[in-house]
Design a protein around this motif. Structure first.
Motif, short mmCIF file in Angstrom:
data_model
loop_
_atom_site.label_atom_id
_atom_site.label_comp_id
_atom_site.label_asym_id
_atom_site.label_seq_id
_atom_site.Cartn_x
_atom_site.Cartn_y
_atom_site.Cartn_z
N TRP A 84 -3.19 5.57 13.61
CA TRP A 84 -2.01 4.72 13.69
C TRP A 84 -2.21 3.52 14.61
O TRP A 84 -1.28 2.73 14.80
N LEU A 85 -3.38 3.35 15.16
CA LEU A 85 -3.64 2.20 16.02
C LEU A 85 -3.91 0.94 15.19
O LEU A 85 -4.46 1.00 14.10
N ASP A 86 -3.54 -0.19 15.74
CA ASP A 86 -3.81 -1.48 15.11
C ASP A 86 -5.27 -1.86 15.39
O ASP A 86 -5.66 -1.98 16.55
N ASP A 88 -6.82 -4.64 15.29
CA ASP A 88 -6.93 -5.86 16.09
C ASP A 88 -6.66 -5.56 17.57
O ASP A 88 -7.29 -6.15 18.45
N GLN A 89 -5.73 -4.67 17.82
CA GLN A 89 -5.42 -4.30 19.20
C GLN A 89 -6.59 -3.57 19.84
O GLN A 89 -6.96 -3.84 20.99
N VAL A 90 -7.20 -2.67 19.09
CA VAL A 90 -8.35 -1.94 19.60
C VAL A 90 -9.53 -2.89 19.83
O VAL A 90 -10.23 -2.81 20.85
N ALA A 91 -9.77 -3.80 18.88
CA ALA A 91 -10.86 -4.76 19.02
C ALA A 91 -10.66 -5.65 20.24
O ALA A 91 -11.61 -5.97 20.96
N SER A 92 -9.40 -6.04 20.48
CA SER A 92 -9.11 -6.87 21.65
C SER A 92 -9.43 -6.13 22.93
O SER A 92 -10.02 -6.70 23.87
N ARG A 93 -9.10 -4.83 22.99
CA ARG A 93 -9.43 -4.04 24.17
C ARG A 93 -10.95 -3.92 24.33
O ARG A 93 -11.47 -4.02 25.44
N MET A 94 -11.65 -3.71 23.23
CA MET A 94 -13.10 -3.59 23.31
C MET A 94 -13.74 -4.88 23.81
O MET A 94 -14.72 -4.84 24.57
N MET A 95 -13.21 -6.02 23.42
CA MET A 95 -13.75 -7.29 23.88
C MET A 95 -13.47 -7.49 25.37
O MET A 95 -14.28 -8.11 26.08
N GLU A 96 -12.35 -6.97 25.85
CA GLU A 96 -12.10 -7.00 27.29
C GLU A 96 -13.15 -6.18 28.03
O GLU A 96 -13.71 -6.62 29.03
N ASP A 97 -13.40 -4.97 27.53
CA ASP A 97 -14.40 -4.11 28.16
C ASP A 97 -15.80 -4.71 28.07
O ASP A 97 -16.65 -4.44 28.92
N ALA A 98 -16.05 -5.53 27.04
CA ALA A 98 -17.37 -6.13 26.85
C ALA A 98 -17.70 -7.15 27.94
O ALA A 98 -18.85 -7.59 28.05
#
Length: 271
Positions: A84-86, A88-98
């Motif tokens: 149920w996660l978006d 784009d939202q998950v990708a945005s978080r991953m880019m922050e962690d990157a």
């Protein structure tokens, strides 16, 4: 959570969740990112060591969502039902962690991964981002993404391919088999393998060399090598020439020459 220790100009960042093999949580990644930003900007820090507490380096991201700090809505929803996660939202978080491997790779100071025990997933990516990887004989390595139904953290495929080449990177990612320290050394994934009881001493000896060296030279070397990873020879030379000229005319560049003529150890000031 995250321990920060200074020994002169060497700063050691220790992932401190030994009971969970130092797996990352949202709170831990936030603390690590802030610490790396501070390392990059602090002129008193000349070398950064990244390591893990206990018997492991870092076994990736804690998909169970555990850890210290306030609850993270994204991690909580993930643990309940990730479908149920978006995306784009998950990708945005991953880019922050990157930003963490980006800082390790690009900051002007030498960075060292000091590794014993398991390194997997996000831990592998962070290690690959460091300039050097000093591994204990107990270290083991696994990409761990395909086994978890994932294709990898942002930056990982670039960094690992640069270290071991495209064919071996495909093997590591697709077959997802655990590698011993000896295997990792043979393929160029780590810089050195040392006895477990010598890991801290050997790593600190290298870090101390960086701490006593010329910061302006190391900054220029990292900038040149990063440019060489994607640029042509002519493009890289266009960066190398001015960088070397600035280093040669700096206090440290002149100090190196004076010390050589006077047969003494140079004292570098970082400018």
């Amino acid at each position: 959570m995250l321990r920060i220790d200074d020994a002169g100009a060497v700063r050691t960042l220790t992932l401190d969740r030994p009971d969970r093999l130092n797996t990352l949580t949202p709170a831990l990644t936030k603390a690590l990112h802030a610490a790396l930003v501070d390392c990059a900007s602090d002129p008193g820090v000349r070398c950064v060591i990244l390591t893990g507490a206990g018997r492991g380096f870092c076994a990736g991201f804690d998909l169970a969502g555990g850890g210290d700090g306030p609850p993270d809505p994204l991690a909580e929803r993930w643990s309940q039902d990730p479908i149920w996660l978006d995306p784009d939202q998950v990708a945005s978080r991953m880019m922050e962690d990157a930003q963490i491997p980006t800082l390790l790779h690009r900051m002007s100071k030498p960075t060292i991964a000091m590794m014993r025990g398991p390194a997997a997933g996000s831990g592998m990516v962070m290690a690959a981002a460091c300039d050097l990887r000093i591994a204990s004989e107990t270290a083991s390595f696994k990409m761990a993404f395909a086994s978890a139904g994932r294709c990898g953290d942002p930056g990982g495929s670039y960094l690992v391919t640069k270290l071991v080449g495209p064919a071996k990177a495909r093997e590591l990612y697709l077959l997802d088999e655990k590698q011993t320290a000896a295997q990792a050394l043979a393929m160029g994934l780590v810089t050195r393998v040392v006895p477990d009881d010598r890991l801290e001493a050997e790593t600190m000896a290298i870090a101390q060399r960086f701490a006593e060296g010329a910061p302006i030279a190391y900054a220029g070397i990292k900038r040149n090598l990063n440019a060489a990873e994607t640029g042509t020879m002519d493009e890289t030379m266009a960066i190398e020439g001015p960088a070397n000229a600035r280093a040669s005319l700096s206090h440290d560049g002149k100090e190196a020459g004076r010390a050589f003529l006077e047969k003494r150890k140079p004292v570098f000031r970082g400018y």
